[in-house]
Design a protein around this motif. Sequence first.
Motif, mmCIF file in Angstrom:
data_model
loop_
_atom_site.group_PDB
_atom_site.id
_atom_site.type_symbol
_atom_site.label_atom_id
_atom_site.label_comp_id
_atom_site.label_asym_id
_atom_site.label_seq_id
_atom_site.Cartn_x
_atom_site.Cartn_y
_atom_site.Cartn_z
ATOM 1 N N ARG A 83 0.745 -1.192 -0.206
ATOM 2 C CA ARG A 83 -0.027 -0.080 0.156
ATOM 3 C C ARG A 83 0.802 1.094 0.078
ATOM 4 O O ARG A 83 0.563 2.164 -0.675
ATOM 5 C CB ARG A 83 -0.841 0.053 1.269
ATOM 6 N N ILE A 84 1.863 1.288 0.523
ATOM 7 C CA ILE A 84 2.983 2.293 0.760
ATOM 8 C C ILE A 84 3.325 2.577 -0.602
ATOM 9 O O ILE A 84 3.406 3.495 -1.377
ATOM 10 C CB ILE A 84 4.061 2.022 1.680
ATOM 11 N N GLN A 85 3.867 1.519 -1.300
ATOM 12 C CA GLN A 85 4.431 1.783 -2.575
ATOM 13 C C GLN A 85 3.329 2.340 -3.616
ATOM 14 O O GLN A 85 3.654 3.218 -4.321
ATOM 15 C CB GLN A 85 4.853 0.402 -3.219
ATOM 16 N N ALA A 86 2.222 1.783 -3.499
ATOM 17 C CA ALA A 86 0.988 2.518 -4.355
ATOM 18 C C ALA A 86 0.699 3.690 -3.960
ATOM 19 O O ALA A 86 0.389 4.642 -4.954
ATOM 20 C CB ALA A 86 -0.303 1.763 -4.021
ATOM 21 N N VAL A 87 0.733 4.317 -2.703
ATOM 22 C CA VAL A 87 0.651 5.687 -2.456
ATOM 23 C C VAL A 87 1.600 6.522 -2.963
ATOM 24 O O VAL A 87 1.403 7.640 -3.621
ATOM 25 C CB VAL A 87 0.566 5.812 -0.695
ATOM 26 N N LEU A 88 2.917 6.148 -2.887
ATOM 27 C CA LEU A 88 4.156 6.731 -3.191
ATOM 28 C C LEU A 88 4.216 6.986 -4.692
ATOM 29 O O LEU A 88 4.436 8.160 -5.449
ATOM 30 C CB LEU A 88 5.441 6.161 -2.941
ATOM 31 N N THR A 137 3.875 10.960 -5.440
ATOM 32 C CA THR A 137 5.224 11.516 -5.482
ATOM 33 C C THR A 137 5.957 10.962 -6.927
ATOM 34 O O THR A 137 5.445 10.103 -7.538
ATOM 35 C CB THR A 137 6.025 10.793 -4.417
ATOM 36 N N SER A 138 7.075 11.367 -7.002
ATOM 37 C CA SER A 138 8.017 11.057 -8.221
ATOM 38 C C SER A 138 9.043 10.086 -7.673
ATOM 39 O O SER A 138 9.921 9.780 -8.424
ATOM 40 C CB SER A 138 8.565 12.270 -8.936
ATOM 41 N N ILE A 139 9.110 9.590 -6.349
ATOM 42 C CA ILE A 139 9.937 8.787 -5.986
ATOM 43 C C ILE A 139 9.865 7.381 -6.884
ATOM 44 O O ILE A 139 8.677 6.875 -7.009
ATOM 45 C CB ILE A 139 9.609 8.318 -4.402
ATOM 46 N N PRO A 140 11.068 7.009 -7.202
ATOM 47 C CA PRO A 140 11.028 5.718 -8.176
ATOM 48 C C PRO A 140 10.790 4.344 -7.308
ATOM 49 O O PRO A 140 11.826 3.823 -6.851
ATOM 50 C CB PRO A 140 12.327 5.777 -8.707
ATOM 51 N N VAL A 141 9.433 4.252 -7.101
ATOM 52 C CA VAL A 141 9.068 2.962 -6.397
ATOM 53 C C VAL A 141 8.517 2.122 -7.241
ATOM 54 O O VAL A 141 7.694 2.241 -7.948
ATOM 55 C CB VAL A 141 8.191 3.339 -5.256
ATOM 56 N N PRO A 142 8.713 0.666 -7.365
ATOM 57 C CA PRO A 142 8.119 -0.210 -8.195
ATOM 58 C C PRO A 142 6.594 -0.235 -8.230
ATOM 59 O O PRO A 142 6.054 -0.531 -7.110
ATOM 60 C CB PRO A 142 8.710 -1.839 -7.681
ATOM 61 N N PRO A 143 5.885 -0.136 -9.321
ATOM 62 C CA PRO A 143 4.350 -0.267 -9.147
ATOM 63 C C PRO A 143 3.974 -1.595 -8.796
ATOM 64 O O PRO A 143 4.403 -2.685 -9.249
ATOM 65 C CB PRO A 143 4.105 0.247 -10.701
ATOM 66 N N VAL A 144 2.677 -1.603 -8.095
ATOM 67 C CA VAL A 144 2.379 -2.995 -7.576
ATOM 68 C C VAL A 144 1.072 -3.322 -8.445
ATOM 69 O O VAL A 144 0.121 -2.722 -8.922
ATOM 70 C CB VAL A 144 1.674 -2.721 -6.274
ATOM 71 N N CYS A 145 1.413 -4.494 -9.072
ATOM 72 C CA CYS A 145 0.302 -5.120 -10.042
ATOM 73 C C CYS A 145 -0.754 -5.714 -9.438
ATOM 74 O O CYS A 145 -1.920 -5.961 -10.005
ATOM 75 C CB CYS A 145 1.196 -6.310 -11.168
ATOM 76 N N ALA A 167 12.129 14.733 0.849
ATOM 77 C CA ALA A 167 11.306 15.910 0.911
ATOM 78 C C ALA A 167 9.738 15.579 0.370
ATOM 79 O O ALA A 167 8.745 16.038 0.885
ATOM 80 C CB ALA A 167 11.839 17.401 0.072
ATOM 81 N N GLU A 168 9.566 14.739 -0.604
ATOM 82 C CA GLU A 168 8.432 14.555 -1.303
ATOM 83 C C GLU A 168 7.692 13.475 -0.232
ATOM 84 O O GLU A 168 6.670 13.682 -0.184
ATOM 85 C CB GLU A 168 8.711 13.686 -2.575
ATOM 86 N N LEU A 169 8.517 12.579 0.295
ATOM 87 C CA LEU A 169 7.938 11.589 1.066
ATOM 88 C C LEU A 169 7.395 12.092 2.301
ATOM 89 O O LEU A 169 6.200 12.134 2.802
ATOM 90 C CB LEU A 169 9.024 10.545 1.478
ATOM 91 N N HIS A 170 8.210 13.226 3.023
ATOM 92 C CA HIS A 170 7.614 13.757 4.117
ATOM 93 C C HIS A 170 6.423 14.730 3.909
ATOM 94 O O HIS A 170 5.750 15.149 5.047
ATOM 95 C CB HIS A 170 8.890 14.780 4.587
ATOM 96 N N ALA A 171 6.031 14.989 2.582
ATOM 97 C CA ALA A 171 5.044 15.863 2.319
ATOM 98 C C ALA A 171 3.749 15.129 2.354
ATOM 99 O O ALA A 171 2.685 15.896 2.020
ATOM 100 C CB ALA A 171 5.358 16.937 1.236
ATOM 101 N N VAL A 172 3.863 13.889 1.987
ATOM 102 C CA VAL A 172 2.604 13.060 2.009
ATOM 103 C C VAL A 172 1.848 13.158 3.130
ATOM 104 O O VAL A 172 2.278 12.734 4.395
ATOM 105 C CB VAL A 172 3.016 11.539 1.683
#
Length: 364
Positions: free
Chosen positions: A84-89, A93-101, A150-155
């Motif tokens: 769920r965290i990966q989906a939120v990010l 955000t533009s954080i390069p997190v693997p999309p969840v299928c 900075a992006e993460l902390h702004a969520v």
Amino acid sequence: MGDGPAAQELSESTIEEMLRSIERERESGPKLELVEATAVERGFCSVYRIIGSGGEGADRNATREGYLKATPDGQTWGIPTESRIQAVLNAHTSIPVPPVCGVVDDHDSLPSPFYLMRALPGEEVAYERVCRFEDASLRRLARETGEYLAELHAVSAVDRFGHVRHDGPELDGGQPVGDPATLTIGTPREAWPTALRNYADRELDRHANSRFSDLTPELRRWVETGIDELDGPFEPVLGRNDHGLHNLLIDPETGEITAMLDWGYTLAVPAAFDFEFAVYLYSGAFLAGLPDVSDRRPLVREAMLSGYRSTAPARAENASAPEPLYETVAMIRIMNDFHHLEFPDGTEMAVMDRIRADVRDRIS
């Protein structure tokens, strides 16, 4: 780094059924057919690199790459929350997190929970290699880390301190919605000094069983005094907290971060706590006992602050204000996991001696 259970081996037929349970939830698009599954060493969960085929039209023979992450022993190990965290990010955000299928939270016959994510480009680099980066590459990595933190902390997702959990419907193969409102904190509301004391106590209990246990009593006294002297107010933000090259994919020549992996240890903490952890771990300061390795905390701090300020100038100074207590907690984490590090022959004691000297300087 850290200790955990041995990951269970999954058979090809089990992996195929796990993939089918996710594919059944897809309303459109080509179906994935397993071509190859290879176990990879990543933490203590069962993780497999998946090569699949499936496309439409001229691309029907195209291959796709992903990673399947599953419980090693039937316990959740934060896997549902991590997905769920990966989906939120990915959504916010533009954080390069693997999309969840797709995610399966519970299953009668398959090892669950588990989820499938798409692969991102980049290379895994040994944790210890951070001390061998050229200054320009390390500066780029640190600046990008600052931007992403900075992006993460702004969520806007948490209103108290503690381990991040998810609060939403169970999934049987579907994709998480990516709504920050689905994230929550699983502990009662408590002040940051109380939450930090609980965190530090757990790490110090581990420290008492580490190779540095002779330092534990002094560290415990110093940390308790530091917590008593903390001055707020404190705002909880999503904190990565599990920093290190082992949780990144990068371009090893340039230092560009191409993926941030493993979000199962996400905590709600003050931004400065997360920032200080990252500065210490990415500086390679704990490896300065190796020949020709310098302590590059100033370089990393300056670059991270530059990246953080470019993304969130209003909160940059508070997030990056040096806090010796937070850095000391990061040092304790390194000492606790020291047995996982790998060194050239004959250098381990030199590294230990340098860490001891740094700790003595801090708490004396």
